[in-house]
Design a protein around this motif. Structure first.
Motif: not given
Length: 164
Positions: A91-96
């Protein structure tokens, strides 16, 4: 873990943050001088324009990358904290990636706007010639700093295999 890229991005965004701090001090001094002189019966021409078109724009947009680099933007992660570590990372990678796409597009468009404004020597309506094209450059510079910070955070998160 601090990579050379992260240190470089940190220095760039620290420079932008420092410039923003300079603009805050200049704005404070300018407004103070304007108030003192106005009480003495002397008007300082252009204070409103300089404060709103230069100081405010620079102190809002220049430090955005620094804020992103330190993960200080507003986050709502109530349920994400309860998820497995790998899901949090995904989810963090997607947000970035979404941040890179969104702010990259904003940066590109504001760069085009700044170039157009500079070519036209854009001015604002005032009692004197007031150029606003220099202030247009704070937006693409700020968005570039933010994109560099998001990219650095993304690479750090992947290297450390955890959401930052």
């Amino acid at each position: 873990m601090s990579t050379p890229l992260h240190r470089l991005v940190r220095l760039i965004n620290l420079a932008f943050l420092s410039a923003s701090g300079v603009f805050i001090v200049l704005m404070m001094l300018h407004i103070t001088l304007d108030v003192v002189l106005r009480n003495a019966g002397i008007a300082v021409q252009g204070s409103l324009e300089i404060v709103s078109f230069y100081y405010m724009v620079c102190l809002v947009f220049l430090p955005m990358g620094y804020v992103e680099l330190h993960n200080e933007h507003i986050r709502v992660d109530l349920f994400v904290q309860m998820m497995p570590r790998m899901v949090q990372l995904a989810l963090y990678v997607l947000a970035c990636l979404l941040a890179l796409a969104f702010f990259g597009m904003l940066g590109w468009q504001t760069l085009l706007d700044a170039l157009k404004s500079t070519r036209a020597a854009e001015t604002a309506m005032a009692n004197f010639t007031f150029y606003i094209w220099p202030a247009r450059w704070a937006l693409p510079v700020g968005f570039a700093g933010l994109c560099l910070a998001a990219l650095s955070n993304l690479l750090r998160a992947l290297a450390e295999r955890r959401a930052l």
